[in-house]
Design a protein around this motif. Sequence first.
Motif, mmCIF file in Angstrom:
data_model
loop_
_atom_site.group_PDB
_atom_site.id
_atom_site.type_symbol
_atom_site.label_atom_id
_atom_site.label_comp_id
_atom_site.label_asym_id
_atom_site.label_seq_id
_atom_site.Cartn_x
_atom_site.Cartn_y
_atom_site.Cartn_z
ATOM 1 N N TRP A 109 0.869 -1.171 0.000
ATOM 2 C CA TRP A 109 0.000 0.000 0.000
ATOM 3 C C TRP A 109 0.912 1.228 0.000
ATOM 4 N N VAL A 110 0.639 2.186 -0.872
ATOM 5 C CA VAL A 110 1.378 3.446 -0.847
ATOM 6 C C VAL A 110 0.373 4.579 -0.685
ATOM 7 N N SER A 111 0.690 5.536 0.177
ATOM 8 C CA SER A 111 -0.252 6.636 0.392
ATOM 9 C C SER A 111 0.481 7.915 0.748
ATOM 10 N N ALA A 112 -0.169 9.045 0.448
ATOM 11 C CA ALA A 112 0.353 10.346 0.826
ATOM 12 C C ALA A 112 0.048 10.584 2.298
ATOM 13 N N ASN A 113 0.727 11.532 2.855
ATOM 14 C CA ASN A 113 0.552 11.848 4.270
ATOM 15 C C ASN A 113 -0.633 12.795 4.439
ATOM 16 N N GLY A 114 -1.811 12.230 4.571
ATOM 17 C CA GLY A 114 -3.010 13.031 4.816
ATOM 18 C C GLY A 114 -3.647 13.546 3.542
ATOM 19 N N ALA A 115 -3.198 14.668 3.026
ATOM 20 C CA ALA A 115 -3.820 15.273 1.847
ATOM 21 C C ALA A 115 -3.530 14.470 0.588
ATOM 22 N N ALA A 116 -4.258 14.791 -0.472
ATOM 23 C CA ALA A 116 -4.093 14.083 -1.742
ATOM 24 C C ALA A 116 -2.853 14.605 -2.451
ATOM 25 N N GLN A 117 -1.705 14.098 -2.053
ATOM 26 C CA GLN A 117 -0.451 14.628 -2.561
ATOM 27 C C GLN A 117 0.449 13.555 -3.162
ATOM 28 N N LEU A 118 -0.106 12.383 -3.439
ATOM 29 C CA LEU A 118 0.679 11.298 -4.031
ATOM 30 C C LEU A 118 0.973 11.642 -5.488
ATOM 31 N N GLN A 119 2.248 11.640 -5.843
ATOM 32 C CA GLN A 119 2.652 12.023 -7.196
ATOM 33 C C GLN A 119 3.015 10.814 -8.052
ATOM 34 N N ASN A 120 3.785 9.882 -7.503
ATOM 35 C CA ASN A 120 4.117 8.665 -8.239
ATOM 36 C C ASN A 120 4.673 7.628 -7.277
ATOM 37 N N TYR A 121 4.808 6.406 -7.770
ATOM 38 C CA TYR A 121 5.424 5.346 -6.975
ATOM 39 C C TYR A 121 6.127 4.370 -7.893
ATOM 40 N N PHE A 122 7.113 3.694 -7.344
ATOM 41 C CA PHE A 122 7.825 2.639 -8.048
ATOM 42 C C PHE A 122 8.079 1.505 -7.067
ATOM 43 N N VAL A 123 7.901 0.277 -7.521
ATOM 44 C CA VAL A 123 8.152 -0.902 -6.690
ATOM 45 C C VAL A 123 9.083 -1.834 -7.462
ATOM 46 N N GLU A 124 10.093 -2.339 -6.778
ATOM 47 C CA GLU A 124 11.058 -3.231 -7.403
ATOM 48 C C GLU A 124 11.185 -4.537 -6.627
ATOM 49 N N ILE A 125 11.295 -5.627 -7.348
ATOM 50 C CA ILE A 125 11.770 -6.885 -6.771
ATOM 51 C C ILE A 125 13.233 -6.984 -7.157
ATOM 52 N N ARG A 126 14.080 -7.125 -6.139
ATOM 53 C CA ARG A 126 15.523 -7.149 -6.384
ATOM 54 C C ARG A 126 16.114 -8.518 -6.075
ATOM 55 N N LYS A 127 16.990 -8.953 -6.961
ATOM 56 C CA LYS A 127 17.735 -10.206 -6.794
ATOM 57 C C LYS A 127 19.184 -9.842 -6.482
ATOM 58 N N ASN A 128 19.646 -10.221 -5.309
ATOM 59 C CA ASN A 128 21.014 -9.920 -4.885
ATOM 60 C C ASN A 128 21.331 -8.433 -5.007
ATOM 61 N N GLY A 129 20.312 -7.595 -4.745
ATOM 62 C CA GLY A 129 20.507 -6.150 -4.754
ATOM 63 C C GLY A 129 20.248 -5.459 -6.075
ATOM 64 N N THR A 130 19.962 -6.212 -7.133
ATOM 65 C CA THR A 130 19.723 -5.636 -8.462
ATOM 66 C C THR A 130 18.271 -5.863 -8.878
ATOM 67 N N ALA A 131 17.624 -4.812 -9.363
ATOM 68 C CA ALA A 131 16.218 -4.914 -9.766
ATOM 69 C C ALA A 131 16.049 -5.902 -10.920
ATOM 70 N N VAL A 132 15.099 -6.834 -10.766
ATOM 71 C CA VAL A 132 14.787 -7.793 -11.832
ATOM 72 C C VAL A 132 13.344 -7.647 -12.296
ATOM 73 N N ALA A 133 12.545 -6.870 -11.562
ATOM 74 C CA ALA A 133 11.163 -6.585 -11.951
ATOM 75 C C ALA A 133 10.769 -5.252 -11.329
ATOM 76 N N THR A 134 10.102 -4.411 -12.111
ATOM 77 C CA THR A 134 9.743 -3.070 -11.644
ATOM 78 C C THR A 134 8.346 -2.721 -12.123
ATOM 79 N N THR A 135 7.593 -2.047 -11.255
ATOM 80 C CA THR A 135 6.306 -1.487 -11.656
ATOM 81 C C THR A 135 6.194 -0.098 -11.046
ATOM 82 N N GLY A 136 5.334 0.727 -11.605
ATOM 83 C CA GLY A 136 5.184 2.070 -11.067
ATOM 84 C C GLY A 136 4.126 2.847 -11.816
ATOM 85 N N HIS A 137 3.872 4.058 -11.332
ATOM 86 C CA HIS A 137 2.865 4.908 -11.966
ATOM 87 C C HIS A 137 3.156 6.367 -11.658
#
Length: 195
Positions: A109-137
């Motif tokens: 879950w990603v959310s802004a702090n109170g007001a509607a201020q969410l600008q973007n997000y990115f989520v990564e699954i990392r293998k040994n510290g390196t991103a192997v899958a990424t999603t975002g908006h």
Amino acid sequence: MSVLEVNKLTPLANNGTVTMGDSGDTISIPSGVTIANAGTATGFGGTNSPVFSATTTAGQTISSDTMTLVSYPTENFDPDGVFTNTSSNYKFTVPSGKAGTYSLTAKIWVSANGAAQLQNYFVEIRKNGTAVATTGHNFNSNDNYWALPEINTLQVLAVGDYIQVFAQVSDSSGSPTIGYNGNGTYAEFSGFKLI
């Protein structure tokens, strides 16, 4: 080749065992033969093991625009002990003898702090510290309170490889929250080995 024609094989002792062949032998079942089993079959196929699932039931406040390790402190199940849920790790590690292809899923879950201020997000699954899958908006404006990203990937992993989940959120208030929204929607990280 000798042919043995019988209608039934029965062990010499009650509840005994009938053994076919010795170690290294091959028992061949010709094409077109049907094996009908009404008993208990053991030692066939495989299991989706190891398997694990971990969640969080508390929001994790992070710095805006900073890629951060997502915490999953609660193990729902981890029968093989492959997930580490300490504050510096939160990772799945492939144990000895379990190299192969894995299905991995992360939800947060990603959310802004109170007001509607969410600008973007990115989520990564990392293998040994390196991103192997990424999603975002990226949002067009600061008119969003929250989002519920989910990411899935199949990965070929070797013994000792480790997997972690990272997230980055842009929030014009400066202190976004990831993890849990307090209303039953939570972060989950899970995976299992494909047979």
